[in-house]
Design an enzyme around this catalytic site. Structure first.
Site, PDB file in Angstrom:
ATOM      1  N   ARG A   1       0.763  -1.011  -0.294  1.00 62.97           N
ATOM      2  CA  ARG A   1      -0.125   0.154   0.403  1.00 62.97           C
ATOM      3  C   ARG A   1       0.783   1.459   0.200  1.00 62.97           C
ATOM      4  O   ARG A   1       0.349   2.062  -0.536  1.00 62.97           O
ATOM      5  CB  ARG A   1      -0.765   0.254   1.037  1.00 62.97           C
ATOM      6  CG  ARG A   1      -1.896  -0.952   1.644  1.00 62.97           C
ATOM      7  CD  ARG A   1      -2.160  -1.401   2.260  1.00 62.97           C
ATOM      8  NE  ARG A   1      -2.945   0.002   3.345  1.00 62.97           N
ATOM      9  CZ  ARG A   1      -4.813   0.149   2.677  1.00 62.97           C
ATOM     10  NH1 ARG A   1      -4.812  -1.118   2.559  1.00 62.97           N
ATOM     11  NH2 ARG A   1      -5.291   0.787   3.520  1.00 62.97           N
TER      12      ARG A   1
ATOM     13  N   TRP B   1       1.545   5.878   6.552  1.00 66.79           N
ATOM     14  CA  TRP B   1       1.863   7.182   4.875  1.00 66.79           C
ATOM     15  C   TRP B   1       1.667   9.035   5.745  1.00 66.79           C
ATOM     16  O   TRP B   1       0.720   9.384   5.698  1.00 66.79           O
ATOM     17  CB  TRP B   1       1.094   6.818   3.903  1.00 66.79           C
ATOM     18  CG  TRP B   1       1.196   7.432   2.773  1.00 66.79           C
ATOM     19  CD1 TRP B   1       2.186   6.944   1.592  1.00 66.79           C
ATOM     20  CD2 TRP B   1       0.442   8.990   2.634  1.00 66.79           C
ATOM     21  NE1 TRP B   1       2.190   7.688   1.075  1.00 66.79           N
ATOM     22  CE2 TRP B   1       1.488   8.566   1.495  1.00 66.79           C
ATOM     23  CE3 TRP B   1      -0.175   9.737   2.731  1.00 66.79           C
ATOM     24  CZ2 TRP B   1       0.939   9.943  -0.121  1.00 66.79           C
ATOM     25  CZ3 TRP B   1      -0.405  11.026   2.000  1.00 66.79           C
ATOM     26  CH2 TRP B   1      -0.053  10.879   0.959  1.00 66.79           C
TER      27      TRP B   1
ATOM     28  N   ASN C   1      -6.293   5.430  10.461  1.00 68.03           N
ATOM     29  CA  ASN C   1      -5.961   5.655   9.119  1.00 68.03           C
ATOM     30  C   ASN C   1      -6.725   6.543   8.887  1.00 68.03           C
ATOM     31  O   ASN C   1      -8.187   6.704   9.432  1.00 68.03           O
ATOM     32  CB  ASN C   1      -6.099   4.136   8.444  1.00 68.03           C
ATOM     33  CG  ASN C   1      -5.705   4.599   7.073  1.00 68.03           C
ATOM     34  OD1 ASN C   1      -5.017   5.456   6.771  1.00 68.03           O
ATOM     35  ND2 ASN C   1      -6.836   3.804   5.801  1.00 68.03           N
ATOM     36  N   GLY C   2      -5.993   7.833   7.815  1.00 70.41           N
ATOM     37  CA  GLY C   2      -7.328   9.024   7.754  1.00 70.41           C
ATOM     38  C   GLY C   2      -6.540   9.742   8.570  1.00 70.41           C
ATOM     39  O   GLY C   2      -5.604  10.190   9.019  1.00 70.41           O
TER      40      GLY C   2
ATOM     41  N   GLU D   1      -1.803   9.182 -18.887  1.00 74.01           N
ATOM     42  CA  GLU D   1      -2.037   7.879 -18.154  1.00 74.01           C
ATOM     43  C   GLU D   1      -0.039   7.703 -17.825  1.00 74.01           C
ATOM     44  O   GLU D   1       0.647   6.911 -17.081  1.00 74.01           O
ATOM     45  CB  GLU D   1      -2.275   6.842 -18.474  1.00 74.01           C
ATOM     46  CG  GLU D   1      -2.268   5.632 -17.349  1.00 74.01           C
ATOM     47  CD  GLU D   1      -2.377   5.946 -16.406  1.00 74.01           C
ATOM     48  OE1 GLU D   1      -2.358   6.860 -15.863  1.00 74.01           O
ATOM     49  OE2 GLU D   1      -1.299   4.660 -15.993  1.00 74.01           O
TER      50      GLU D   1
ATOM     51  N   LYS E   1       2.883   6.743 -14.975  1.00 72.39           N
ATOM     52  CA  LYS E   1       3.744   5.615 -14.765  1.00 72.39           C
ATOM     53  C   LYS E   1       4.554   5.920 -14.784  1.00 72.39           C
ATOM     54  O   LYS E   1       5.823   5.004 -14.276  1.00 72.39           O
ATOM     55  CB  LYS E   1       3.587   4.586 -16.076  1.00 72.39           C
ATOM     56  CG  LYS E   1       2.555   3.700 -16.310  1.00 72.39           C
ATOM     57  CD  LYS E   1       1.462   2.621 -14.982  1.00 72.39           C
ATOM     58  CE  LYS E   1       0.836   3.665 -13.817  1.00 72.39           C
ATOM     59  NZ  LYS E   1       0.136   3.686 -13.228  1.00 72.39           N
TER      60      LYS E   1
ATOM     61  N   GLU F   1       5.721   8.054 -11.222  1.00 74.24           N
ATOM     62  CA  GLU F   1       5.798   7.325 -10.392  1.00 74.24           C
ATOM     63  C   GLU F   1       6.256   6.303 -10.060  1.00 74.24           C
ATOM     64  O   GLU F   1       6.992   5.389  -8.767  1.00 74.24           O
ATOM     65  CB  GLU F   1       4.568   6.886 -10.132  1.00 74.24           C
ATOM     66  CG  GLU F   1       4.371   5.791 -11.123  1.00 74.24           C
ATOM     67  CD  GLU F   1       2.208   5.445 -10.414  1.00 74.24           C
ATOM     68  OE1 GLU F   1       1.815   5.889  -9.034  1.00 74.24           O
ATOM     69  OE2 GLU F   1       1.917   4.867 -11.727  1.00 74.24           O
TER      70      GLU F   1
ATOM     71  N   HIS G   1       1.438  25.203 -28.398  1.00 68.56           N
ATOM     72  CA  HIS G   1       1.188  26.843 -27.848  1.00 68.56           C
ATOM     73  C   HIS G   1       1.956  26.498 -25.992  1.00 68.56           C
ATOM     74  O   HIS G   1       1.370  26.555 -24.987  1.00 68.56           O
ATOM     75  CB  HIS G   1      -0.626  25.724 -27.532  1.00 68.56           C
ATOM     76  CG  HIS G   1      -1.137  25.415 -28.669  1.00 68.56           C
ATOM     77  ND1 HIS G   1      -1.234  27.074 -29.194  1.00 68.56           N
ATOM     78  CD2 HIS G   1      -2.074  25.116 -28.769  1.00 68.56           C
ATOM     79  CE1 HIS G   1      -2.224  26.989 -30.471  1.00 68.56           C
ATOM     80  NE2 HIS G   1      -2.778  25.355 -29.743  1.00 68.56           N
TER      81      HIS G   1
ATOM     82  N   LYS H   1      -0.855   3.016  -2.222  1.00 69.90           N
ATOM     83  CA  LYS H   1      -2.185   2.137  -3.276  1.00 69.90           C
ATOM     84  C   LYS H   1      -2.996   3.118  -2.684  1.00 69.90           C
ATOM     85  O   LYS H   1      -3.462   2.947  -4.185  1.00 69.90           O
ATOM     86  CB  LYS H   1      -1.782   0.788  -2.708  1.00 69.90           C
ATOM     87  CG  LYS H   1      -2.568  -0.494  -3.527  1.00 69.90           C
ATOM     88  CD  LYS H   1      -2.100   0.052  -5.537  1.00 69.90           C
ATOM     89  CE  LYS H   1      -2.438  -1.055  -5.729  1.00 69.90           C
ATOM     90  NZ  LYS H   1      -2.632  -0.988  -7.826  1.00 69.90           N
TER      91      LYS H   1
HETATM   92  C1  G6P Z   1      -3.366   5.822  -5.382  1.00 73.58           C
HETATM   93  C2  G6P Z   1      -2.721   4.774  -6.837  1.00 73.58           C
HETATM   94  C3  G6P Z   1      -3.459   5.212  -7.904  1.00 73.58           C
HETATM   95  C4  G6P Z   1      -4.763   4.917  -8.370  1.00 73.58           C
HETATM   96  C5  G6P Z   1      -4.980   5.709  -7.309  1.00 73.58           C
HETATM   97  C6  G6P Z   1      -6.867   5.751  -7.505  1.00 73.58           C
HETATM   98  O1  G6P Z   1      -2.752   7.259  -6.581  1.00 73.58           O
HETATM   99  O2  G6P Z   1      -1.184   4.650  -6.483  1.00 73.58           O
HETATM  100  O3  G6P Z   1      -2.518   3.925  -8.819  1.00 73.58           O
HETATM  101  O4  G6P Z   1      -5.061   4.553  -9.814  1.00 73.58           O
HETATM  102  O5  G6P Z   1      -4.787   6.110  -6.299  1.00 73.58           O
HETATM  103  O6  G6P Z   1      -6.584   5.328  -6.876  1.00 73.58           O
HETATM  104  P1  G6P Z   1      -8.392   4.109  -6.964  1.00 73.58           P
HETATM  105  O7  G6P Z   1      -7.940   2.927  -6.123  1.00 73.58           O
HETATM  106  O8  G6P Z   1      -9.283   5.138  -6.269  1.00 73.58           O
HETATM  107  O9  G6P Z   1      -7.947   3.400  -8.431  1.00 73.58           O
END
Ligand code: G6P
Length: 590
Positions: free
Chosen positions: A28, A73, A99-100, A468, A472, A475, A491, A585
């Site tokens: 995560r 985190w 968490n939160g 996207e 990738k 990250e 532009h 994650k």
């Molecule tokens: C985090 C993950 C991404 C994901 C995003 C949305 O940033 O690292 O890989 O696309 O959250 O997450 P979800 O679980 O809602 O697709």
């Protein structure tokens, strides 16, 4: 984001159980960890920054039947040992993980300070054990004191607490997931099922506004506000241990990229009646809104093109975090489509809440069965990609796009055609993802690995894929990457192109091919090194990564070579693609 696991029961190795569980939550993403075990001498705590997997001996874990552990985190307060969870009360007896976010923590902290409490961290979490301690001055029952404290918190959170003088594990939730694992010899409470999947596959879900109290022998769920008991069903989850392991691969990311050979076909395997009903719902809705975050948001953006090009139907896309401003357009006849891999993303859940508040219906497209989004939506379609462990989402994206493409075909009464198109695409991906292919892309990664910047262009449904692609690459490899609509280059961004700057052009064999090739030529004229991802070769490409020609599903295949390239860029630059720095994650805070 933060990972939580607690255990209470007959086993005497609770500390080892929770630390092992914590390791299964490592995917995560986190920056520090901590564990608390109740022993005959009180509660023993160990916490540190860095990775729990780097700790070579667990000898510090004493015999215990009640323990909890946490991966943090950082949100409030830097990455330090003091800020790692668990946090404790002044007397050291009350121990809490969160968490939160406790949004009103500053006011609570000031109030508690005036009552004599001292704080050692800069986190929001630390107010929790102190407030429980304060409540216990007038309410000796630990669980009741936790409830009273929770009623004062604002924000979205999941907390687990224990007390040195109590046999109980107590948890409460408003917004961040907590799931109970029902084992033969006790109970687990965790933020995600992999944490306890080796011990049990029987679960009970804690819903928002609920708390749960267990001594390991019995368990009681209740309404956080009223204290009234809530009855819970036991649910069996299916866990494929093969899917949860890396197998022959060095990293989950590569394994999950390769799994797209099968996962797209699984996504397409949907109930025909349900897809047709949902397609009708979109056509009849007075406004359809697609929301998601990160990679899932790019699937939503691609779907805008699918619905427009295939079904001639306009839908609205917004990143879930921006959706708040759209509430003015929502009516009871509107439809929200929430797309999410984890089914736990805070901003996506918030968008659902806004839509529901206006009486609109919510369709969820998720991967994680049993997740909050899956349970709270009016209709849910599962993409069935199997567990996705790498932080960088790959197979979930293509599964989400496959389902959305299928719906677009169903909207014009051509579901079988959509199915066939996608199954052919899945077969073509199977042929494409062979060792020679990935080695070829590895060679390109080798060639550009020292570059500090990388630009990606696309047009039409390849535009969201350009965005996207940038995610990738950023990250996992930490190379500065940006995606653009090809037409936007001149532009501004074209000013950044120098001799040798790697530029990826995502090209289809479609009506916008000529335009995007022109944009690639513009880049080349400024010295760009052009990597063309396209079914057809063009002389502007310095490197050509061939992809199958799959018509309306082109965006799905075009992103896959970029996933492979991002993976190899990370590995060649010595980064761990599965656990990128600063990322999580499952993003359970807003
Ligand atoms: C985090 C993950 C991404 C994901 C995003 C949305 O940033 O690292 O890989 O696309 O959250 O997450 P979800 O679980 O809602 O697709």
């Amino acid at each position: 984001m933060c990972g939580i696991i607690g255990y209470v029961g007959r086993r005497t190795n609770a500390g080892v159980l929770v630390v092992e569980g914590l390791k299964r939550l490592e995917y995560r993403g986190y920056d520090s960890w901590g564990v608390a075990c109740k022993t005959t001498d009180g509660i023993a705590i160990r916490k540190d920054i860095g990775k729990i997997s780097a700790v070579d001996s667990l000898d510090f874990l004493k015999q215990s039947s009640l323990a909890m552990a946490h991966t943090r985190w950082a949100t409030h307060g830097g990455v330090t040992q003091e800020n790692a969870h668990p946090h404790v009360s002044c007397d050291g007896k009350i121990v809490v993980v969160l968490n939160g976010i406790i949004e009103n923590y500053e006011a609570l902290r000031e109030e508690l300070k005036t009552k004599g409490h001292t704080f050692v961290s800069t986190t929001d979490t630390e107010v929790i054990p102190h407030l429980i301690e304060e409540e216990m001055k007038t309410e000796s029952d630990f669980a009741a004191a936790v409830r009273r404290a929770c009623l004062r918190f604002e924000g979205r959170y999941g907390i687990v607490a224990m007390h040195a003088d109590s046999p109980l594990l107590v948890a409460a939730r408003t917004g961040s997931p907590l799931i109970v694992g029902v084992a033969d010899d006790g109970y687990f409470i965790a933020s995600d099922t992999p944490a306890f999947q080796d011990s049990t596959t029987t679960v009970q879900y804690l819903d928002d506004g609920e708390m749960v109290v267990t001594d390991g022998g019995s368990i009681l769920f209740s309404d956080l506000q009223t204290g009234q008991e809530r009855l819970k069903r036991e649910i069996q989850i299916t866990v494929s241990t093969v899917e949860s392991q890396k197998g022959e691969y060095e990293h989950y990311m590569l394994k999950e990229i390769m799994e797209q050979k099968e996962s797209i076909a699984r996504a397409v395997n949907q109930d025909v009646d349900q897809i047709e009903t949902l397609a009708r719902a979109i056509l009849e809705a007075q406004g359809t809104f697609l929301v998601g975050c990160g990679t899932a948001a790019k699937a939503c953006m691609a779907a805008e093109y699918f619905f427009s090009v295939i079904a001639g139907h306009h839908v609205n896309f917004a990143p879930a975090s921006e959706f708040k401003l759209y509430h003015r357009f929502l009516k009871p006849q509107s439809l929200l489509i929430a797309v999410s891999q984890s089914g736990e993303t805070a901003d996506t859940l918030e968008a659902m809440k806004i839509a529901k508040g206006k009486g609109a219906k919510v369709l969820a497209i998720v991967n994680a069965a049993g997740s909050t989004i899956a349970r709270e939506a009016d209709f849910t379609l599962h993409i069935n990609a199997g567990p996705e462990r790498a932080v960088a989402s790959t197979k979930a994206l293509t599964g989400q796009m496959a389902v959305l493409l299928l719906i677009a075909y169903a909207m014009i009464g051509k579901l079988p055609k959509g199915r066939t198109r996608l199954l052919e695409t899945a077969a073509a991906i199977n042929d494409m993802l062979n060792p020679r292919y990935t080695e070829f892309i590895e060679g390109i990664a080798e060639h550009i690995q020292e570059s500090s910047d990388l630009y990606i262009i696309g047009k039409g449904w390849n535009y969201p894929m350009a965005l996207e692609s940038a995610i990738k690459i950023q990250e996992v490899s930490y190379v500065h990457a940006e995606g653009f609509a090809g037409g936007e280059l001149k532009h501004g961004p074209i000013a950044l192109i120098e001799k040798g700057t790697p530029c990826i052009a995502l090209v289809g064999n479609d009506e916008v091919r000529t335009d995007i090739i022109s944009n690639a030529i513009e880049l080349k004229a400024r010295g760009g090194f052009i990597i063309g991802i396209s079914p057809v070769r063009h002389e502007v490409f310095d490197e050509w990564i061939k992809v199958p020609d799959v018509d309306t599903a082109q965006a799905i295949v075009n992103i896959i070579p970029v996933q492979v390239l991002a993976y190899f860029l990370a590995v060649k630059r010595g980064k761990d693609p599965d656990m990128p720095r600063n990322l999580a994650k499952s993003v359970t805070v807003k």
